[in-house]
Design a protein around this motif. Structure first.
Motif, PDB file in Angstrom:
ATOM      1  N   TYR A 213     -38.405 -78.745 -48.501  1.00  0.00           N
ATOM      2  CA  TYR A 213     -37.134 -78.960 -49.214  1.00  0.00           C
ATOM      3  C   TYR A 213     -37.021 -80.338 -49.842  1.00  0.00           C
ATOM      4  CZ  TYR A 213     -36.100 -75.277 -45.818  1.00  0.00           C
ATOM      5  OH  TYR A 213     -36.154 -74.173 -45.027  1.00  0.00           O
ATOM      6  N   GLY A 214     -38.118 -81.065 -49.907  1.00  0.00           N
ATOM      7  CA  GLY A 214     -38.047 -82.422 -50.455  1.00  0.00           C
ATOM      8  C   GLY A 214     -37.551 -83.428 -49.433  1.00  0.00           C
ATOM      9  N   SER A 215     -37.607 -83.014 -48.172  1.00  0.00           N
ATOM     10  CA  SER A 215     -37.046 -83.841 -47.102  1.00  0.00           C
ATOM     11  C   SER A 215     -38.132 -84.714 -46.479  1.00  0.00           C
ATOM     12  CB  SER A 215     -36.433 -82.919 -46.051  1.00  0.00           C
ATOM     13  OG  SER A 215     -36.078 -83.650 -44.920  1.00  0.00           O
ATOM     14  N   HIS A 216     -37.951 -86.002 -46.542  1.00  0.00           N
ATOM     15  CA  HIS A 216     -38.914 -86.916 -45.930  1.00  0.00           C
ATOM     16  C   HIS A 216     -38.501 -87.254 -44.508  1.00  0.00           C
ATOM     17  CE1 HIS A 216     -35.745 -89.265 -47.687  1.00  0.00           C
ATOM     18  NE2 HIS A 216     -36.121 -90.344 -47.049  1.00  0.00           N
ATOM     19  N   GLU A 217     -37.255 -86.992 -44.196  1.00  0.00           N
ATOM     20  CA  GLU A 217     -36.679 -87.342 -42.905  1.00  0.00           C
ATOM     21  C   GLU A 217     -35.618 -86.285 -42.668  1.00  0.00           C
ATOM     22  OE1 GLU A 217     -34.123 -91.160 -41.733  1.00  0.00           O
ATOM     23  OE2 GLU A 217     -35.678 -91.583 -43.213  1.00  0.00           O
ATOM     24  N   LYS A 218     -35.417 -85.844 -41.435  1.00  0.00           N
ATOM     25  CA  LYS A 218     -34.507 -84.719 -41.212  1.00  0.00           C
ATOM     26  C   LYS A 218     -33.128 -84.952 -41.861  1.00  0.00           C
ATOM     27  CE  LYS A 218     -33.707 -81.092 -37.967  1.00  0.00           C
ATOM     28  NZ  LYS A 218     -33.681 -80.595 -36.601  1.00  0.00           N
ATOM     29  N   TYR A 219     -32.707 -83.959 -42.671  1.00  0.00           N
ATOM     30  CA  TYR A 219     -31.422 -83.990 -43.374  1.00  0.00           C
ATOM     31  C   TYR A 219     -31.318 -85.085 -44.422  1.00  0.00           C
ATOM     32  CZ  TYR A 219     -30.362 -80.678 -39.721  1.00  0.00           C
ATOM     33  OH  TYR A 219     -30.420 -79.614 -38.869  1.00  0.00           O
ATOM     34  N   LYS A 220     -32.453 -85.682 -44.803  1.00  0.00           N
ATOM     35  CA  LYS A 220     -32.455 -86.612 -45.938  1.00  0.00           C
ATOM     36  C   LYS A 220     -33.446 -86.074 -46.970  1.00  0.00           C
ATOM     37  CE  LYS A 220     -30.775 -90.802 -44.059  1.00  0.00           C
ATOM     38  NZ  LYS A 220     -30.913 -92.260 -43.959  1.00  0.00           N
ATOM     39  N   ASN A 221     -32.958 -85.883 -48.197  1.00  0.00           N
ATOM     40  CA  ASN A 221     -33.790 -85.258 -49.214  1.00  0.00           C
ATOM     41  C   ASN A 221     -34.081 -86.194 -50.369  1.00  0.00           C
ATOM     42  OD1 ASN A 221     -32.254 -83.144 -47.662  1.00  0.00           O
ATOM     43  ND2 ASN A 221     -33.833 -81.935 -48.704  1.00  0.00           N
ATOM     44  N   LYS A 222     -35.348 -86.502 -50.488  1.00  0.00           N
ATOM     45  CA  LYS A 222     -35.767 -87.419 -51.542  1.00  0.00           C
ATOM     46  C   LYS A 222     -35.997 -86.666 -52.850  1.00  0.00           C
ATOM     47  CE  LYS A 222     -39.087 -91.196 -51.946  1.00  0.00           C
ATOM     48  NZ  LYS A 222     -39.971 -92.049 -51.142  1.00  0.00           N
ATOM     49  N   TYR A 223     -36.483 -85.426 -52.741  1.00  0.00           N
ATOM     50  CA  TYR A 223     -36.803 -84.616 -53.926  1.00  0.00           C
ATOM     51  C   TYR A 223     -36.081 -83.283 -53.854  1.00  0.00           C
ATOM     52  CZ  TYR A 223     -40.904 -87.693 -53.516  1.00  0.00           C
ATOM     53  OH  TYR A 223     -41.727 -88.768 -53.367  1.00  0.00           O
ATOM     54  N   LYS A 224     -35.995 -82.595 -55.019  1.00  0.00           N
ATOM     55  CA  LYS A 224     -35.532 -81.207 -55.035  1.00  0.00           C
ATOM     56  C   LYS A 224     -36.746 -80.346 -54.681  1.00  0.00           C
ATOM     57  CE  LYS A 224     -32.099 -82.088 -58.650  1.00  0.00           C
ATOM     58  NZ  LYS A 224     -32.577 -83.243 -59.461  1.00  0.00           N
ATOM     59  N   GLY A 225     -37.038 -80.257 -53.422  1.00  0.00           N
ATOM     60  CA  GLY A 225     -38.287 -79.651 -52.986  1.00  0.00           C
ATOM     61  C   GLY A 225     -38.227 -78.144 -52.838  1.00  0.00           C
ATOM     62  N   VAL A 226     -39.216 -77.584 -52.190  1.00  0.00           N
ATOM     63  CA  VAL A 226     -39.306 -76.134 -51.986  1.00  0.00           C
ATOM     64  C   VAL A 226     -39.610 -75.868 -50.505  1.00  0.00           C
ATOM     65  CG1 VAL A 226     -40.151 -75.719 -54.326  1.00  0.00           C
ATOM     66  CG2 VAL A 226     -41.796 -76.055 -52.487  1.00  0.00           C
ATOM     67  N   ASN A 227     -39.583 -74.605 -50.133  1.00  0.00           N
ATOM     68  CA  ASN A 227     -40.042 -74.232 -48.793  1.00  0.00           C
ATOM     69  C   ASN A 227     -41.440 -73.660 -48.951  1.00  0.00           C
ATOM     70  OD1 ASN A 227     -40.724 -72.954 -46.457  1.00  0.00           O
ATOM     71  ND2 ASN A 227     -38.706 -72.051 -46.095  1.00  0.00           N
ATOM     72  N   SER A 228     -42.431 -74.453 -48.613  1.00  0.00           N
ATOM     73  CA  SER A 228     -43.825 -73.997 -48.709  1.00  0.00           C
ATOM     74  C   SER A 228     -44.592 -74.553 -47.515  1.00  0.00           C
ATOM     75  CB  SER A 228     -44.445 -74.473 -50.021  1.00  0.00           C
ATOM     76  OG  SER A 228     -45.796 -74.050 -50.082  1.00  0.00           O
ATOM     77  N   ARG A 229     -44.285 -73.995 -46.343  1.00  0.00           N
ATOM     78  CA  ARG A 229     -44.904 -74.522 -45.123  1.00  0.00           C
ATOM     79  C   ARG A 229     -45.973 -73.580 -44.608  1.00  0.00           C
ATOM     80  NH1 ARG A 229     -38.800 -75.659 -43.481  1.00  0.00           N
ATOM     81  NH2 ARG A 229     -38.934 -73.420 -43.164  1.00  0.00           N
ATOM     82  N   LEU A 230     -46.947 -74.162 -43.943  1.00  0.00           N
ATOM     83  CA  LEU A 230     -47.996 -73.369 -43.295  1.00  0.00           C
ATOM     84  C   LEU A 230     -47.519 -73.166 -41.853  1.00  0.00           C
ATOM     85  CD1 LEU A 230     -51.796 -74.435 -43.363  1.00  0.00           C
ATOM     86  CD2 LEU A 230     -50.804 -72.722 -41.895  1.00  0.00           C
ATOM     87  N   ASP A 231     -47.268 -71.910 -41.472  1.00  0.00           N
ATOM     88  CA  ASP A 231     -46.625 -71.703 -40.163  1.00  0.00           C
ATOM     89  C   ASP A 231     -47.609 -71.847 -39.000  1.00  0.00           C
ATOM     90  OD1 ASP A 231     -47.585 -68.937 -39.272  1.00  0.00           O
ATOM     91  OD2 ASP A 231     -46.881 -68.568 -41.327  1.00  0.00           O
ATOM     92  N   GLU A 232     -47.049 -71.952 -37.816  1.00  0.00           N
ATOM     93  CA  GLU A 232     -47.853 -72.238 -36.622  1.00  0.00           C
ATOM     94  C   GLU A 232     -48.865 -71.143 -36.304  1.00  0.00           C
ATOM     95  OE1 GLU A 232     -47.246 -75.655 -36.272  1.00  0.00           O
ATOM     96  OE2 GLU A 232     -47.347 -75.252 -34.124  1.00  0.00           O
ATOM     97  N   ILE A 233     -48.459 -69.876 -36.493  1.00  0.00           N
ATOM     98  CA  ILE A 233     -49.389 -68.779 -36.211  1.00  0.00           C
ATOM     99  C   ILE A 233     -50.607 -68.875 -37.124  1.00  0.00           C
ATOM    100  CG2 ILE A 233     -49.749 -66.269 -36.436  1.00  0.00           C
ATOM    101  CD1 ILE A 233     -48.135 -66.481 -34.066  1.00  0.00           C
ATOM    102  N   GLN A 234     -50.379 -69.071 -38.424  1.00  0.00           N
ATOM    103  CA  GLN A 234     -51.523 -69.144 -39.343  1.00  0.00           C
ATOM    104  C   GLN A 234     -52.371 -70.389 -39.076  1.00  0.00           C
ATOM    105  OE1 GLN A 234     -52.486 -66.604 -40.790  1.00  0.00           O
ATOM    106  NE2 GLN A 234     -50.583 -65.452 -40.587  1.00  0.00           N
ATOM    107  N   ALA A 235     -51.721 -71.502 -38.737  1.00  0.00           N
ATOM    108  CA  ALA A 235     -52.482 -72.713 -38.407  1.00  0.00           C
ATOM    109  C   ALA A 235     -53.374 -72.452 -37.191  1.00  0.00           C
ATOM    110  CB  ALA A 235     -51.526 -73.879 -38.140  1.00  0.00           C
ATOM    111  N   ALA A 236     -52.837 -71.742 -36.233  1.00  0.00           N
ATOM    112  CA  ALA A 236     -53.614 -71.449 -35.010  1.00  0.00           C
ATOM    113  C   ALA A 236     -54.793 -70.526 -35.336  1.00  0.00           C
ATOM    114  CB  ALA A 236     -52.711 -70.827 -33.947  1.00  0.00           C
ATOM    115  N   MET A 237     -54.564 -69.528 -36.221  1.00  0.00           N
ATOM    116  CA  MET A 237     -55.648 -68.625 -36.621  1.00  0.00           C
ATOM    117  C   MET A 237     -56.744 -69.429 -37.343  1.00  0.00           C
ATOM    118  SD  MET A 237     -54.504 -65.626 -35.614  1.00  0.00           S
ATOM    119  CE  MET A 237     -53.874 -66.595 -34.277  1.00  0.00           C
ATOM    120  N   LEU A 238     -56.299 -70.328 -38.212  1.00  0.00           N
ATOM    121  CA  LEU A 238     -57.252 -71.121 -38.999  1.00  0.00           C
ATOM    122  C   LEU A 238     -58.061 -72.072 -38.125  1.00  0.00           C
ATOM    123  CD1 LEU A 238     -55.015 -71.779 -42.115  1.00  0.00           C
ATOM    124  CD2 LEU A 238     -57.234 -70.601 -42.114  1.00  0.00           C
TER     125      LEU A 238
END
Ligand SMILES: *Cc1c(COP(=O)(O)O)cnc(C)c1O
Length: 368
Positions: free
Chosen positions: A217-242
């Motif tokens: 979400y463009g957040s560099h720190e919880k609830y602080k947004n530096k950019y108009k970001g997106v939700n593009s996270r690599l989730d824990e299950i996929q990280a564990a598979m990888l």
């Protein structure tokens, strides 16, 4: 039928390890942006030889967010030109358009399928800001020459490594030559998750920080947004598979290289052109792509004789409806390639005997 790629069999080898990793995540109670992602980012950076790695949701986002980060950091502006191969998978180009940058299609070498330094140089204008080489089918582009050019013209380099995990030149891996490397872990890629995933490798701390914020979400720190970001996270299950699959990647790559060698040594049919290999370590054989003037007939014949093949890719990007503004332009190398390429079965599991049979069938092919 000799299958093109049997993903189920490939993942079945690691069934126990994958289940354990999955249980670990379930039991942790933490499913997004946790320890599995941190560990995978570290392990993949170490594998590639980059200082940093940022996990994102997929390979397209890895490309999009890197270009976006450079815009946020003031390194790129709307309309800047990005040089990209005319024969790439369309995702490389979509990432450029998505950022209001201008894709400049450059023809590849017809034998290696990759950009050349000469081709790139002749396309450089005052507006050029980025070179986006794609290490297509698993073969790394001529990165020494490309980096020299980038230095000479003060350009950024974003490597599209979606098909080239672990390919190297002089021991230096794809994703560590340019300013950043974008990876896809789509299930069928050489390092494949059990769903969507991607990552960016870089040595640039500023880029790392911008990417880490943009994907969340463009957040560099919880609830602080530096950019108009997106939700593009690599989730824990996929990280564990990888993390499980990364441990086996080098062995799988060696197996692919052995299959490729068997094809290269065995296919002797004047109707078929074999891919040009620059160095053994420079190619991780995501795909084994031959060329033939008789593609349609050969594909049918191979299918009739129990060999499954695919085409990567049937339509060049400039002929796609999505890029109707380019439909009347002509890129002759790319058009020829898109008419002639055919991908033979290759994987880390396919047997010596299956390849032997496939080679025999291919060598027996004659024009009717
Ligand atoms: C697969 C691929 C991508 C996109 O990756 P996804 O994870 O599917 O979004 C980008 N570029 C190339 C060259 C690819 O092969």
């Amino acid at each position: 039928m000799i299958p093109f790629l049997d993903l189920k069999e490939i993942n079945r080898q690691y069934h126990q390890e994958l289940k354990e990793a999955c249980s670990r995540v379930i039991d942790s109670g933490w499913y997004i942006m946790g320890n599995e992602l941190k560990a995978f980012e570290q392990e993949f950076a170490e594998y590639c030889g980059s200082t940093y790695c940022v996990g994102v949701a997929n390979g397209l986002d890895a490309l999009i967010l890197t270009l976006r980060a450079w815009k946020e950091l003031g390194k790129l502006n709307d309309g800047d030109e990005v040089i990209v191969p005319s024969n790439t998978y369309i995702a490389s180009i979509l990432a450029i358009s998505e950022n209001n940058l201008t894709p400049v299609l450059v023809e590849p070498d017809i034998n290696t399928f990759n950009l050349t330094a000469d081709g790139i140089e002749s396309a450089i204008t005052e507006k050029t800001k980025v070179i986006l080489p794609v290490h297509l089918y698993g073969q790394i582009s001529p990165m020494k020459e490309i980096m020299q050019l980038a230095k000479k013209h003060d350009l950024l380099v974003l490597e599209d490594c979606a098909q080239s995990h672990g390919a190297m030149i002089d021991g230096k891996k794809a994703g560590t030559w340019g300013d950043a490397g974008a990876f896809s872990f789509y299930p069928g890629k050489n390092l494949g998750a059990l769903g969507d995933a991607g990552a960016v490798t870089t040595n640039d701390e500023e880029l790392l920080e911008a990417l880490s914020a943009l994907r969340n979400y463009g957040s560099h720190e919880k609830y602080k947004n530096k950019y108009k970001g997106v939700n593009s996270r690599l989730d824990e299950i996929q990280a564990a598979m990888l993390r499980v699959k990364l441990k086996h990647l080098d062995r799988e790559t060696k197996a692919r290289q052995a299959v490729a060698k068997q094809y290269l040594d065995g296919i002797k049919n004047p109707l078929i052109e074999l891919p040009e290999v620059t160095t053994v370590e420079g190619h991780v054989w995501h795909l084994f792509v031959i060329k033939t003037k008789y593609r349609q007939e050969l594909q049918q014949y191979l299918s009739d004789n129990g060999v499954q093949t695919l085409i990567h890719y049937p339509t060049p990007p400039h002929k796609q409806e999505a890029y109707s503004e380019w439909n009347d332009e002509s890129f002759v190398v790319s058009e020829e390639l898109h008419e002639e390429v055919l991908s033979l079965p290759i994987s880390s599991l396919i047997s010596f005997n299956d390849i032997k049979v496939a080679i025999e069938v291919i060598n027996n092919y004659k024009v009717k």
